[in-house]
Design a protein around this motif. Structure first.
Motif, PDB file in Angstrom:
ATOM      1  N   THR A  24       0.810  -1.224   0.000  1.00 40.12           N
ATOM      2  CA  THR A  24       0.000   0.000   0.000  1.00 40.12           C
ATOM      3  C   THR A  24       0.838   1.268   0.000  1.00 40.12           C
ATOM      4  O   THR A  24       0.285   2.364  -0.101  1.00 40.12           O
ATOM      5  N   LEU A  40      -6.905   1.338  -2.537  1.00 40.09           N
ATOM      6  CA  LEU A  40      -7.403   2.362  -3.452  1.00 40.09           C
ATOM      7  C   LEU A  40      -8.845   2.070  -3.847  1.00 40.09           C
ATOM      8  O   LEU A  40      -9.216   0.917  -4.071  1.00 40.09           O
ATOM      9  N   GLU A  66      -9.315   6.326  -7.283  1.00 40.19           N
ATOM     10  CA  GLU A  66      -7.895   6.425  -6.942  1.00 40.19           C
ATOM     11  C   GLU A  66      -7.055   5.495  -7.814  1.00 40.19           C
ATOM     12  O   GLU A  66      -5.929   5.837  -8.198  1.00 40.19           O
ATOM     13  N   ALA A  67      -7.594   4.313  -8.134  1.00 42.28           N
ATOM     14  CA  ALA A  67      -6.872   3.389  -9.010  1.00 42.28           C
ATOM     15  C   ALA A  67      -6.719   3.985 -10.407  1.00 42.28           C
ATOM     16  O   ALA A  67      -5.656   3.877 -11.035  1.00 42.28           O
ATOM     17  N   ALA A  89      -4.040   6.578 -10.240  1.00 42.14           N
ATOM     18  CA  ALA A  89      -2.709   5.974 -10.154  1.00 42.14           C
ATOM     19  C   ALA A  89      -2.244   5.493 -11.524  1.00 42.14           C
ATOM     20  O   ALA A  89      -1.074   5.657 -11.894  1.00 42.14           O
ATOM     21  N   PRO A 142      -1.897  -0.738  -4.494  1.00 39.61           N
ATOM     22  CA  PRO A 142      -1.108   0.071  -5.433  1.00 39.61           C
ATOM     23  C   PRO A 142       0.064  -0.679  -6.053  1.00 39.61           C
ATOM     24  O   PRO A 142       0.343  -0.539  -7.249  1.00 39.61           O
ATOM     25  N   ARG A 143       0.753  -1.472  -5.259  1.00 35.50           N
ATOM     26  CA  ARG A 143       1.921  -2.191  -5.772  1.00 35.50           C
ATOM     27  C   ARG A 143       1.504  -3.196  -6.846  1.00 35.50           C
ATOM     28  O   ARG A 143       2.131  -3.276  -7.906  1.00 35.50           O
ATOM     29  N   ARG A 162       0.419  -1.495 -10.085  1.00 33.21           N
ATOM     30  CA  ARG A 162       1.582  -1.065 -10.874  1.00 33.21           C
ATOM     31  C   ARG A 162       2.223  -2.263 -11.582  1.00 33.21           C
ATOM     32  O   ARG A 162       2.538  -2.190 -12.788  1.00 33.21           O
TER      33      ARG A 162
END
Length: 404
Positions: free
Chosen positions: A20, A179, A183-184, A187, A211-212, A215
């Protein structure tokens, strides 16, 4: 940060599940503090030195050695450099006094920022030092900002006591939640430099708000030539249901903190689909449900599984697919067939058994197990009229199997 620069101390706890961004928050804070010209000390507890007193604290405050580190080491080992003597409780207390005095001296020269990542893995003596620094900063009004990051799912009594004590002293807690959809999207826009298209926005849900993993998924799709960026838009070339499984390395790197039995249980569970019951997992692993309690406790505490009340569901679809991909193709097929046989012998719903057989026959090596059309794991069937739900049992649209 502004407060400590103005001479006011504070204490902050950063909490969140793996991936996160706890470490990213600390890195940004350290960079900002250095940009302001503040004295900064930072480090991370690696969990390997929990039996070595003050290991995490020394690596954070005095990473390059120096007279203080040498003096602390001498106190811990004993005046003659041998284990025992002052290396006991008295030596630890003396070392704590010395390290607190050094931080006080720094604060007398100007504002200080100390950041410790993975505090949940720190040795008990380092946790005690953190508590004493927080107390000294509050009582003496030192310009000292203490920032610690932890995994909230790791339960250690001494860490919990530290966090409660810091909260009582007015420490602020920053919780990094998963997220949400907006928010996603934001990102992905920042990562790719373009607005995500409809397919990419839908596929982003595979990350479960992490988040990780979001990505890593985006970079994986890009490396495979499945992501096109142009005209201000980033879009997948395939529908989300057609995407290949995430790399198995995603599961291994993301779940490296799990004990072997817990990881093994999750790999078996991943083959069963996005949702599974303890009874199903017990049949597959040939173990009674009560013995699975220990294996599932860690994934549950880490927020990897959601308890629906009757079953467990993977919170992060991409992680389940990566776990399934971590099982070699031939072995995956055999395990799925064994699972179908075990569930059939136990009298489980026929459509559930058929679903596992379908996965076994449509899961080439390196690909995610395909959902049976019309079953609960088929995205197109969820909530669709006439769609089968494996929970409905043989009378709910299941099929009759012969010779399973």
């Amino acid at each position: 940060m502004q407060g400590v620069a103005a001479g006011r101390g504070a204490c902050v706890l950063v909490e969140g599940e793996p991936g996160t961004g706890r470490s990213a928050v600390l890195a940004a804070l350290v960079a900002q503090a250095e940009g302001l010209g503040l004295r900064v000390r930072s480090g991370s507890a690696d969990g390997l030195g929990t039996s070595l007193p003050l290991r995490a604290a020394l690596d954070c405050l005095h990473p390059d050695g120096g007279s203080v580190r040498e003096s602390v080491t001498a106190l811990l080992l004993g005046a003659a450099g041998r284990p025992g003597g002052a290396g006991g409780a008295a030596g630890v207390l003396a070392a704590l006094d010395l390290m607190v005095a050094e931080v006080r001296r720094w604060c007398a020269e100007g504002p200080v920022v100390v950041a410790l990542d993975d505090v949940h893995a720190a040795d008990p003596a380092s946790l005690l030092l953190w508590r004493r620094l927080a107390g000294a900063g509050t009582a003496a009004g030192l310009p000292l900002l203490l920032v610690a990051a932890r995994r909230a799912d790791v339960r250690r009594p001494e860490v919990d006591r530290l966090c409660r004590g810091l909260a009582e002293r007015g420490a602020r807690t920053l919780r990094l939640d998963p997220l949400d959809e907006d928010e996603a999207v934001a990102a992905l826009r920042e990562l790719l430099g373009a607005a995500p298209g409809p397919r990419l926005r839908e596929a982003a849900a595979l990350a479960g708000g992490n988040p990780r993993w979001l990505r890593e998924l985006a970079l994986h799709w890009s490396a495979r030539g499945l992501l096109e960026v142009g005209g201000g838009t980033a879009e997948l070339t395939l529908r989300p249901a057609e995407l290949p499984a995430p790399p198995a390395a995603l599961a291994r790197s993301a779940l490296g903190f799990l004990a072997g039995p817990a990881y093994g249980a999750l790999r078996h569970a991943a083959l069963l689909g996005e949702e599974f019951t303890v009874r199903e997992l017990g049949l597959v692993r040939a173990r009674p449900p009560r013995e699975l309690q220990t294996d599932l406790a860690e994934p549950l505490a880490a927020g990897l599984l959601h308890d629906t009340g009757r079953a467990f569901r993977f919170r992060h679809p991409a992680l389940r697919l990566a776990l399934a991909a971590d099982v070699p193709g031939a072995l995956r097929t055999a395990l799925l067939r064994d699972a179908a046989h075990a569930l059939s012998e136990a009298g489980e719903a026929a459509d559930r058994v058929a679903e596992l057989l379908h996965r076994a026959d449509h899961s080439p090596a390196g690909a995610a197990p395909a959902p049976l059309p019309g079953c609960a794991d088929d995205p197109a069937a969820v909530g669709a009229p006439g769609g089968h739900d494996r929970r409905s049992g043989p009378g709910g649209g299941g099929v009759e199997l012969v010779g399973v």
